[in-house]
Design a protein around this motif. Sequence first.
Motif, PDB file in Angstrom:
ATOM      1  N   LEU A  23       8.475  -8.626   5.053  1.00  0.00           N
ATOM      2  CA  LEU A  23       8.347  -7.517   5.998  1.00  0.00           C
ATOM      3  C   LEU A  23       8.137  -6.185   5.270  1.00  0.00           C
ATOM      4  N   ALA A  24       8.810  -6.001   4.142  1.00  0.00           N
ATOM      5  CA  ALA A  24       8.615  -4.780   3.360  1.00  0.00           C
ATOM      6  C   ALA A  24       7.199  -4.722   2.801  1.00  0.00           C
ATOM      7  N   LEU A  25       6.665  -5.841   2.333  1.00  0.00           N
ATOM      8  CA  LEU A  25       5.294  -5.870   1.817  1.00  0.00           C
ATOM      9  C   LEU A  25       4.280  -5.575   2.914  1.00  0.00           C
ATOM     10  N   ILE A  26       4.485  -6.146   4.078  1.00  0.00           N
ATOM     11  CA  ILE A  26       3.565  -5.899   5.193  1.00  0.00           C
ATOM     12  C   ILE A  26       3.625  -4.438   5.625  1.00  0.00           C
ATOM     13  N   ALA A  27       4.825  -3.875   5.674  1.00  0.00           N
ATOM     14  CA  ALA A  27       4.962  -2.462   6.055  1.00  0.00           C
ATOM     15  C   ALA A  27       4.258  -1.561   5.049  1.00  0.00           C
ATOM     16  N   ASN A  28       4.409  -1.840   3.759  1.00  0.00           N
ATOM     17  CA  ASN A  28       3.726  -1.042   2.743  1.00  0.00           C
ATOM     18  C   ASN A  28       2.217  -1.208   2.827  1.00  0.00           C
ATOM     19  N   ALA A  29       1.751  -2.420   3.087  1.00  0.00           N
ATOM     20  CA  ALA A  29       0.313  -2.645   3.218  1.00  0.00           C
ATOM     21  C   ALA A  29      -0.249  -1.864   4.401  1.00  0.00           C
ATOM     22  N   LEU A  30       0.480  -1.829   5.499  1.00  0.00           N
ATOM     23  CA  LEU A  30       0.022  -1.068   6.659  1.00  0.00           C
ATOM     24  C   LEU A  30       0.008   0.429   6.379  1.00  0.00           C
ATOM     25  N   LEU A  31       0.989   0.908   5.633  1.00  0.00           N
ATOM     26  CA  LEU A  31       0.993   2.321   5.267  1.00  0.00           C
ATOM     27  C   LEU A  31      -0.186   2.658   4.358  1.00  0.00           C
ATOM     28  N   GLY A  36      -5.384   5.013   3.638  1.00  0.00           N
ATOM     29  CA  GLY A  36      -6.741   4.816   3.147  1.00  0.00           C
ATOM     30  C   GLY A  36      -7.795   5.157   4.178  1.00  0.00           C
ATOM     31  N   VAL A  37      -7.523   4.872   5.434  1.00  0.00           N
ATOM     32  CA  VAL A  37      -8.469   5.205   6.498  1.00  0.00           C
ATOM     33  C   VAL A  37      -8.530   6.712   6.709  1.00  0.00           C
ATOM     34  N   SER A  38      -7.410   7.401   6.595  1.00  0.00           N
ATOM     35  CA  SER A  38      -7.390   8.835   6.830  1.00  0.00           C
ATOM     36  C   SER A  38      -7.852   9.657   5.624  1.00  0.00           C
ATOM     37  N   HIS A  39      -7.947   9.040   4.440  1.00  0.00           N
ATOM     38  CA  HIS A  39      -8.423   9.722   3.237  1.00  0.00           C
ATOM     39  C   HIS A  39      -9.605   8.938   2.672  1.00  0.00           C
ATOM     40  N   PRO A  40     -10.803   9.205   3.163  1.00  0.00           N
ATOM     41  CA  PRO A  40     -11.955   8.388   2.765  1.00  0.00           C
ATOM     42  C   PRO A  40     -12.308   8.474   1.280  1.00  0.00           C
ATOM     43  N   GLU A  41     -11.893   9.539   0.590  1.00  0.00           N
ATOM     44  CA  GLU A  41     -12.220   9.633  -0.835  1.00  0.00           C
ATOM     45  C   GLU A  41     -11.466   8.593  -1.673  1.00  0.00           C
ATOM     46  N   HIS A  42     -10.318   8.140  -1.188  1.00  0.00           N
ATOM     47  CA  HIS A  42      -9.545   7.100  -1.869  1.00  0.00           C
ATOM     48  C   HIS A  42      -9.512   5.813  -1.046  1.00  0.00           C
ATOM     49  N   GLY A  43     -10.314   5.764  -0.014  1.00  0.00           N
ATOM     50  CA  GLY A  43     -10.236   4.687   0.958  1.00  0.00           C
ATOM     51  C   GLY A  43     -10.447   3.300   0.411  1.00  0.00           C
ATOM     52  N   ILE A  44     -11.480   3.071  -0.397  1.00  0.00           N
ATOM     53  CA  ILE A  44     -11.779   1.720  -0.847  1.00  0.00           C
ATOM     54  C   ILE A  44     -10.684   1.170  -1.748  1.00  0.00           C
ATOM     55  N   VAL A  45     -10.102   2.024  -2.565  1.00  0.00           N
ATOM     56  CA  VAL A  45      -9.009   1.576  -3.437  1.00  0.00           C
ATOM     57  C   VAL A  45      -7.794   1.199  -2.611  1.00  0.00           C
ATOM     58  N   LEU A  46      -7.447   2.030  -1.658  1.00  0.00           N
ATOM     59  CA  LEU A  46      -6.261   1.755  -0.837  1.00  0.00           C
ATOM     60  C   LEU A  46      -6.485   0.584   0.115  1.00  0.00           C
ATOM     61  N   LEU A  47      -7.694   0.446   0.637  1.00  0.00           N
ATOM     62  CA  LEU A  47      -7.974  -0.705   1.489  1.00  0.00           C
ATOM     63  C   LEU A  47      -7.887  -2.000   0.696  1.00  0.00           C
TER      64      LEU A  47
END
Length: 55
Positions: A23-31, A36-47
């Motif tokens: 659950l902690a891993l899933i929560a971090n992945a969602l964050l 990543g969606v709200s910051h497109p300059e770092h988006g591909i790395v975070l996605l």
Amino acid sequence: MTHPTRPGLQPERTSIAWLRTSLALIANALLFLRWGVSHPEHGIVLLTLSVVICL
């Protein structure tokens, strides 16, 4: 005073620990995904990071 141990508790504690970890891993992945969606300059790395965490 020592309490008698019940043989079924250790697998139950292990199962609960794995559930809490997943659950902690899933929560971090969602964050990461949300950030990543709200910051497109770092988006591909975070996605990519969020997908790797979910696997």
